[in-house]
Design a protein around this motif. Structure first.
Motif, short mmCIF file in Angstrom:
data_model
loop_
_atom_site.label_atom_id
_atom_site.label_comp_id
_atom_site.label_asym_id
_atom_site.label_seq_id
_atom_site.Cartn_x
_atom_site.Cartn_y
_atom_site.Cartn_z
N TYR A 1 42.58 27.97 43.00
CA TYR A 1 42.70 28.64 41.82
C TYR A 1 42.38 28.59 40.86
O TYR A 1 41.40 29.17 39.80
CB TYR A 1 44.14 28.09 41.06
N VAL A 2 40.51 27.56 40.93
CA VAL A 2 39.94 27.55 40.51
C VAL A 2 39.10 29.05 40.16
O VAL A 2 38.60 28.79 39.30
CB VAL A 2 38.67 26.69 40.28
N SER A 3 38.97 29.41 41.22
CA SER A 3 37.75 29.80 42.36
C SER A 3 38.05 31.98 41.64
O SER A 3 37.46 32.28 41.11
CB SER A 3 37.00 30.28 43.20
N GLY A 4 39.28 31.43 41.83
CA GLY A 4 40.21 32.68 41.29
C GLY A 4 39.89 33.13 40.30
O GLY A 4 40.18 34.48 39.91
N ALA A 5 40.39 32.23 39.23
CA ALA A 5 40.26 31.81 37.60
C ALA A 5 38.67 32.37 37.01
O ALA A 5 38.22 33.41 36.31
CB ALA A 5 40.29 30.83 36.97
N ALA A 6 37.63 31.99 38.23
CA ALA A 6 36.74 32.04 37.64
C ALA A 6 36.39 33.47 37.94
O ALA A 6 35.26 34.56 36.94
CB ALA A 6 35.61 31.68 38.86
N GLU A 7 36.62 34.68 38.73
CA GLU A 7 36.53 35.78 39.71
C GLU A 7 37.12 36.32 38.39
O GLU A 7 36.82 37.70 38.46
CB GLU A 7 37.13 35.84 41.30
#
Length: 126
Positions: A46-52
């Motif tokens: 989720y953190v990497s998705g939000a970052a993207e």
């Protein structure tokens, strides 16, 4: 629209699609989170998705494009260990899946270079 005008929008679109996929089908991303990271794989997904998604928005806006594109280049370097984990984990899968996992490894370099190119083209937009 010229190629230099399309390039940031295409990169933003790629990041937005990838970020959305992290929320739509998180299990496939959970599986490639390196075990050495603290916390749960789902949190990292989720953190990497939000970052993207944030990077996509930043690149789409001319005012923040340079900074966001440089951050995207760093992000692409940062997620490389997940691609290595996928290649290692998938080494015994059928050839097409193994090829896809291995193909992700060299793909990171063009993504980093693309983001840096977008950052350079965004220098006058700030």
């Amino acid at each position: 629209m010229s190629r230099s005008e399309r390039s940031p929008l295409l990169l933003a679109g790629l990041l937005a699609a990838a970020g959305t996929a992290h929320f739509a089908v998180p299990r496939q991303f959970d599986a490639i989170v390196p075990r050495s990271l603290p916390g749960t794989p789902r949190t990292w997904t989720y953190v990497s998705g939000a970052a993207e998604l944030a990077l996509a928005a930043g690149i789409a806006l001319p005012r923040t494009r340079k900074t966001a594109a440089l951050a995207a280049a760093a992000f692409f370097v940062g997620v490389f260990p997940a691609n290595v984990k996928m290649a290692v984990d998938w080494r015994d899968r059928p050839a097409p899946q193994k090829a896809a996992a291995m193909g992700r490894l060299p793909l990171q370099l063009p993504l980093v270079l693309w983001a840096r190119s977008v950052a350079r083209s965004g220098e006058g937009a700030a």
